[in-house]
Design a protein around this motif. Structure first.
Motif: not given
Lengths: 132, 428
Positions: B123, B290, B293-295, B299, B304, B309, B328
């Protein structure tokens, strides 16, 4: 649980044995062992042996930095016509060699088949808990 | 070597953070700390591989970057699963590993990680990059709840409240999700939410159509348009209004969501961020924006304060698969269209709660859909929510009400043509 002990020290010893030399490694061979292995390499080259055995029987951990140092040793020895081979490699060392495609550079053919496939039973964990 | 170390537990999930300086002895120090944390549990069969892969990433960080690195290990004390993240302060992304040929020296580290890990990724972060890997698996009872949203009033507007619901109060730190509109607004009259206070939360406003103006007690005046994100941090106290844009008339459609701030930041001063172009990720049959958060290893730049996310998924007809984090819990909030998840149909007005232990989510849609995917590590703190306030005790909430009704300065002033909201009304 989260107490931090001092990492196991590593030891690099160079012993002349007749025509050859044994480089005996012990402990955790990683980035921190770089200088010690470079020094050992200088010693070996000075001795001009016919063969070098790198004995890894007492290596509890080795990563690609450790292997890189050994590759450097192998290269310098090749320049003076000296053959380097690894002896007493544990399953951890053998599987690391396999993953990196370096098996052929260190292990003689009859030893090379010994590394078990990833995740198989009998993976040697003794080294990892040596300082636990 | 070690600059700092913290260990935390949340249910069966443990986390260890190591702050490491740049030194040749660093990989060994980190391995030692990780070994002590992981050995003797359900991870035993993976410990050697974890230490080797972690050693490779940490060695790369201290060899090729400056500033040391931050290592986070998360694992289950009940199940054989671990996730390791190594964050450094260098934006350079390493070459992806070549097939093993190498008589050349170096370049084997990432190859070893990819050989050993079940999943891994890189990331970009604001300060550098984060390389992570996971080994083992995490399974939980496969939770699946399909809940109708509740109707709530915000000023004069009716919204679909997806969080909190009676049986689902939070998802990670997400503690409120209001789906608003589509509602017709004019240039002069928007949703006209008069100045009102907040504490202890981040409010996130995301519009899929329309425009409005945000004003707050920090002096911010910010137009927000569809596709832009407003993120306001209330901390100890802030107030704001949401007003007509003076230019836009048409349909306003979007979502306002709250993230509870953790103990560590909830008493900080207020802050405001506007993100005009949150990053996007292309998926088969869809795209994700996004927000926080990250997906899929992208990022968001938004602040946050906890492990969360939030993305908007815009799906084309067909099936899209969204990668999820095993540790999560996740939920979907429908905004538009229809999707089928785990065999159950969803349309606007529904929340789907998915629990933990899923590494991906398949979403099928016949006509396309727009939805929010929210996730996070279970929020480890008990919160009290009342009106626009989030605190920890009833006394804190009462003190906040008191401050607002006496206008004692805690929540500041908003420069607005709308009259200040007098006091508690049952919505934000």
């Amino acid at each position: 649980m989260a107490t931090v002990s001092e990492p196991v020290a590593f030891v690099v010893t160079v012993k002349a044995t007749g025509d050859g030399v044994t480089v005996w490694l012990s402990g955790e061979i990683d980035l921190d062992a770089l200088d010690a292995l470079r020094q050992a390499c200088d010693e070996v080259v000075t001795l001009q042996p016919c063969t070098v055995d790198v004995d890894v029987a007492d290596v509890s951990f080795i990563d690609s930095s450790g292997l890189n140092s050994l590759l450097a040793l192998r290269k310098r020895c090749a320049e003076i016509g000296t053959h380097v081979r690894m002896v007493h490699a544990s399953n951890q060392v053998l599987s690391l060699l396999q993953m990196t495609g370096l098996t052929q550079y260190f292990v003689d053919d009859d030893d090379a088949g010994r590394a078990p496939p990833r995740g198989s039973a009998g993976f040697d964990t003794n080294g990892a808990v040596a300082d636990g | 070597m070690l600059r700092g170390i913290t260990l935390s537990m949340e249910g069966e999930l443990a986390a260890l953070s190591l702050s490491l300086e740049r030194a040749r002895s660093t990989p060994a120090s980190a391995r030692s700390a990780l070994r002590h944390a992981l050995i003797g549990g359900p991870l035993d069969q993976y410990v050697d591989d974890v230490l080797l892969a972690a050693s490779e990433l940490i060695t790369n960080a201290v060899t090729y970057t400056e500033g040391g690195c931050e290592v986070t290990a998360r694992w289950s004390t009940e199940q054989p699963w671990v996730r390791i993240e190594v964050a450094d302060f260098d934006h350079t992304i390493p070459d992806l590993p070549a097939p093993p040929t190498a008589s050349s020296i170096g370049g084997h580290g990432l190859l070893i990680v990819t050989s050993l890990a079940k999943r891994w990724g890189i990331q970009h972060t604001e300060t550098g990059k984060n390389i992570w890997f996971e080994m083992g698996h995490l399974a939980f009872p496969r939770l699946f709840e399909r809940s109708a949203t509740s109707a709530a009033m915000v000023a004069t507007m009716s919204v679909r409240r997806a969080l909190p619901l009676r049986r689902r109060r939070m998802v990670g730190a997400w503690c409120l999700a209001d789906h608003m509109g589509p509602i017709a607004v004019t240039a002069e009259h928007g949703i006209d939410i008069a100045p009102h206070p907040h504490c202890g939360v981040h409010t996130l406003t995301w519009l899929t159509s329309g425009e409005m103006v945000h004003r707050d007690s920090l002096g911010t005046e910010q137009m927000i348009r569809a596709g832009e994100l407003n993120l306001m941090t209330a901390g100890s106290g802030i107030s704001h209004s949401e007003e007509a844009s003076r230019t836009f008339s048409g349909d306003l459609h979007g979502v306002q969501m709250w993230l509870a701030q953790p103990e560590a930041t909830r008493n900080d001063v207020g802050a405001f961020e506007h993100h005009p172009t949150p990053p996007k990720v292309e998926l088969p049959n869809g795209a994700a924006t996004v927000l926080v958060g990250d997906f899929a290893d992208v990022v968001a730049p938004a602040r946050r304060d906890s492990d969360v996310m939030g993305v908007e998924l815009l799906l084309r007809p067909g099936t899209a698969v969204a990668p999820l984090r095993l540790d999560y819990e996740h939920a979907i909030v429908m905004l538009d269209g229809d999707v089928v998840v785990d065999g159950a149909p969803f349309a606007a007005g529904f929340l789907g709660y998915l629990g933990m232990g899923r590494d991906e989510l398949a979403l099928s849609t016949t006509a396309g859909a727009r939805l929010m995917l929210l996730g996070g590590a279970p929020f480890g703190e008990q919160i009290h929510m009342s009106w626009n306030f989030v605190g920890r005790t009833q006394a804190e909430i009462e003190a906040a009400h008191e401050s607002w009704s006496h206008d004692d300065g805690r929540f500041g002033r908003v420069e607005s043509t709308l009259a200040r909201t007098p006091g508690p009304i049952p919505h934000r």
